[in-house]
Design an enzyme around this catalytic site. Structure first.
Site, PDB file in Angstrom:
ATOM      1  N   ASN A  34       0.517   3.091  -2.218  1.00 24.61           N
ATOM      2  CA  ASN A  34       1.429   2.846  -3.345  1.00 24.61           C
ATOM      3  C   ASN A  34       1.056   1.618  -4.180  1.00 24.61           C
ATOM      4  O   ASN A  34       1.620   1.423  -5.260  1.00 24.61           O
ATOM      5  CB  ASN A  34       2.872   2.738  -2.855  1.00 24.61           C
ATOM      6  CG  ASN A  34       3.457   4.113  -2.589  1.00 24.61           C
ATOM      7  OD1 ASN A  34       3.778   4.852  -3.511  1.00 24.61           O
ATOM      8  ND2 ASN A  34       3.546   4.483  -1.316  1.00 24.61           N
ATOM      9  N   ASP A  87       6.097  -2.029   8.472  1.00 19.88           N
ATOM     10  CA  ASP A  87       6.509  -3.093   7.546  1.00 19.88           C
ATOM     11  C   ASP A  87       7.211  -4.183   8.355  1.00 19.88           C
ATOM     12  O   ASP A  87       8.081  -3.879   9.188  1.00 19.88           O
ATOM     13  CB  ASP A  87       7.465  -2.494   6.499  1.00 19.88           C
ATOM     14  CG  ASP A  87       7.776  -3.464   5.383  1.00 19.88           C
ATOM     15  OD1 ASP A  87       8.096  -4.639   5.669  1.00 19.88           O
ATOM     16  OD2 ASP A  87       7.727  -3.048   4.212  1.00 19.88           O
ATOM     17  N   GLU A  95      -1.596 -14.417   6.178  1.00 17.51           N
ATOM     18  CA  GLU A  95      -1.646 -14.381   4.702  1.00 17.51           C
ATOM     19  C   GLU A  95      -1.051 -15.663   4.142  1.00 17.51           C
ATOM     20  O   GLU A  95      -1.377 -16.102   3.054  1.00 17.51           O
ATOM     21  CB  GLU A  95      -0.799 -13.209   4.191  1.00 17.51           C
ATOM     22  CG  GLU A  95      -1.523 -11.927   4.028  1.00 17.51           C
ATOM     23  CD  GLU A  95      -0.584 -10.854   3.538  1.00 17.51           C
ATOM     24  OE1 GLU A  95       0.228 -10.360   4.341  1.00 17.51           O
ATOM     25  OE2 GLU A  95      -0.653 -10.510   2.350  1.00 17.51           O
ATOM     26  N   ASP A 141      -4.685  -3.545  -3.440  1.00 16.46           N
ATOM     27  CA  ASP A 141      -3.796  -2.755  -4.303  1.00 16.46           C
ATOM     28  C   ASP A 141      -4.441  -2.670  -5.688  1.00 16.46           C
ATOM     29  O   ASP A 141      -4.116  -3.454  -6.579  1.00 16.46           O
ATOM     30  CB  ASP A 141      -2.439  -3.462  -4.419  1.00 16.46           C
ATOM     31  CG  ASP A 141      -1.751  -3.621  -3.075  1.00 16.46           C
ATOM     32  OD1 ASP A 141      -1.315  -2.607  -2.504  1.00 16.46           O
ATOM     33  OD2 ASP A 141      -1.661  -4.764  -2.581  1.00 16.46           O
TER      34      ASP A 141
HETATM   35  P1  5GP Z   1       2.722   1.797   0.752  1.00 20.94           P
HETATM   36  O1  5GP Z   1       2.733   1.419   2.199  1.00 20.94           O
HETATM   37  O2  5GP Z   1       4.109   2.078   0.248  1.00 20.94           O
HETATM   38  O3  5GP Z   1       1.760   2.922   0.447  1.00 20.94           O
HETATM   39  O4  5GP Z   1       2.128   0.560  -0.063  1.00 20.94           O
HETATM   40  C1  5GP Z   1       2.903  -0.529  -0.484  1.00 20.94           C
HETATM   41  C2  5GP Z   1       3.285  -1.400   0.695  1.00 20.94           C
HETATM   42  O5  5GP Z   1       2.116  -1.997   1.261  1.00 20.94           O
HETATM   43  C3  5GP Z   1       4.133  -2.605   0.305  1.00 20.94           C
HETATM   44  O6  5GP Z   1       5.506  -2.282   0.264  1.00 20.94           O
HETATM   45  C4  5GP Z   1       3.827  -3.613   1.416  1.00 20.94           C
HETATM   46  O7  5GP Z   1       4.586  -3.347   2.569  1.00 20.94           O
HETATM   47  C5  5GP Z   1       2.372  -3.312   1.713  1.00 20.94           C
HETATM   48  N1  5GP Z   1       1.476  -4.224   0.975  1.00 20.94           N
HETATM   49  C6  5GP Z   1       0.776  -3.975  -0.140  1.00 20.94           C
HETATM   50  N2  5GP Z   1       0.060  -5.051  -0.511  1.00 20.94           N
HETATM   51  C7  5GP Z   1       0.302  -5.999   0.394  1.00 20.94           C
HETATM   52  C8  5GP Z   1      -0.162  -7.334   0.570  1.00 20.94           C
HETATM   53  O8  5GP Z   1      -0.957  -7.892  -0.213  1.00 20.94           O
HETATM   54  N3  5GP Z   1       0.324  -8.008   1.648  1.00 20.94           N
HETATM   55  C9  5GP Z   1       1.187  -7.440   2.537  1.00 20.94           C
HETATM   56  N4  5GP Z   1       1.562  -8.173   3.574  1.00 20.94           N
HETATM   57  N5  5GP Z   1       1.642  -6.196   2.400  1.00 20.94           N
HETATM   58  C10 5GP Z   1       1.204  -5.475   1.342  1.00 20.94           C
END
Ligand code: 5GP
Length: 345
Positions: free
Chosen positions: A19, A138, A201, A284
């Site tokens: 995402n 998460d 991080e 991302d």
């Molecule tokens: P998804 O898991 O919904 O496909 O991608 C978005 C999610 O990835 C975000 O809500 C977050 O939990 C995680 N995420 C994306 N980029 C980062 C980042 O730079 N650091 C961290 N800790 N989590 C991230």
């Protein structure tokens, strides 16, 4: 080195959140005609913009509203795979957090099945890219939810015949304590799943050391604050180095979310100079307006890497993938076949 060289370079992407990787073009198509008030261009950082981690995580919340149903999630996954394939990514491990949406009826099961269907459909098109999937926990979730994610990963690894390869820990690093998930990580390891954990991080030396010692993750996401001058400790560095735990390094992401003050200061240099396994990744590409091609180019420019060093960086990334030796050999052979053609650019 020309842009063409970085684009033609065969690449491995090991840290891409689905995402967070949505291109502006896909976002436009998703938002068009919907009851959503966002301007697609506002769901990303434009070149030169920065934001706090809080702002970054607010964006994810908004993006999740756009991808709150299977149709949107399918399109996003399908498009993201095609976009990475177009820039010569030959192997990718996508990661995503299974999500349920009461408003649309999407369940965690239908979420995972949708992502796997998009991966299967891309494979049927014979794109020159191998796609694997990591399911994310998460940090805001409970241990029970994390355990459920591990069970889903075990189930879908079987059903997908090995497309699901591991578990990620991500989410806002300023929230919660990752120690609570240790039983879930152990359960994942018991079942042979690999672990790619976002660690350090932000400065969190105690949490980092506990997780390292209890789990020994297979890869570390970011690892921005492992070194003493960034809020880590010498023991942490020594542990990571002696266990040769590969680092997934996402330069632009760290600069834009201001966890690293500038490209010159990026911890890539510290670890690269130690000859430690470093894998350049995007994190991302949608949210941070980048591509893996650009990330290699910026790393080469900033740290004055030669063409051969860039090639080695990409080739050595194969060592850190969560796939078997046959797949590694297949990729190494592909890199060797492509080398002369790419080096001439
Ligand atoms: P998804 O898991 O919904 O496909 O991608 C978005 C999610 O990835 C975000 O809500 C977050 O939990 C995680 N995420 C994306 N980029 C980062 C980042 O730079 N650091 C961290 N800790 N989590 C991230």
């Amino acid at each position: 080195m020309s842009e063409d060289f970085f684009k033609k370079l065969p690449k491995v992407e090991l840290h891409a959140h689905i995402n967070g990787s949505i291109s502006e073009s896909t976002m436009h198509q998703l938002v068009e005609g919907k009851q959503i008030t966002y301007n697609p261009a506002s769901l990303k950082f434009k070149k030169g913009e920065t934001g706090t981690l809080k702002e970054v995580f607010k964006l994810f919340k908004q993006i999740h509203e756009v991808t709150n149903n299977e149709k949107a999630l399918y399109k996003v996954t399908y498009d993201v795979i095609h976009e990475f394939a177009e820039e010569n990514v030959k192997y990718i491990e996508l990661r995503t957090t299974p999500r349920e949406e009461l408003s649309t009826g999407m369940t965690k099961t239908s979420y995972i099945e949708t992502v796997l269907k998009a991966i299967r459909d891309c494979a049927k098109e014979n794109l020159d890219i191998i796609v694997k999937l990591i399911l994310a926990i998460d940090r805001r979730q409970t241990l029970q939810v994390a355990m459920d994610t591990v069970q889903l990963a075990v189930k879908y690894r079987e059903e997908s015949k090995g497309v699901v390869v591991g578990i990620d820990l991500s989410g806002d690093p300023n929230v919660g304590n990752a120690d609570v998930f240790i039983p879930a990580f152990k359960e994942a390891q018991k079942h042979g799943l690999k672990l790619a954990l976002h660690l350090a991080e932000v400065p969190a030396p105690e949490e980092t050391m506990t997780l390292l010692q209890e789990i020994i993750p297979d890869r570390i996401g970011h690892g921005t604050c492992l070194q003493p001058d960034a809020g880590g400790t010498r023991d942490i560095v020594q542990f990571v180095e002696s266990h040769k735990i590969p680092l997934e390094l996402c330069l632009s992401s760290n600069i834009i979310n201001m966890t690293v003050p500038g490209y010159d200061n990026h911890h890539f240099k510290f670890w690269y100079d130690l000859n430690h396994p470093c894998v350049i990744c995007t994190d991302d590409k949608g949210v941070f307006s980048t591509s893996l091609t650009e990330e290699y180019s910026v790393a080469a420019d900033t740290f004055q890497l030669s063409r051969e060093q860039v090639w080695e960086l990409s080739y050595n990334s194969i060592n850190s993938i969560f796939s078997d030796d046959n797949t590694k050999q297949l990729l190494r052979d592909k890199w060797k076949t492509l080398k002369d053609n790419v080096q001439n650019h």
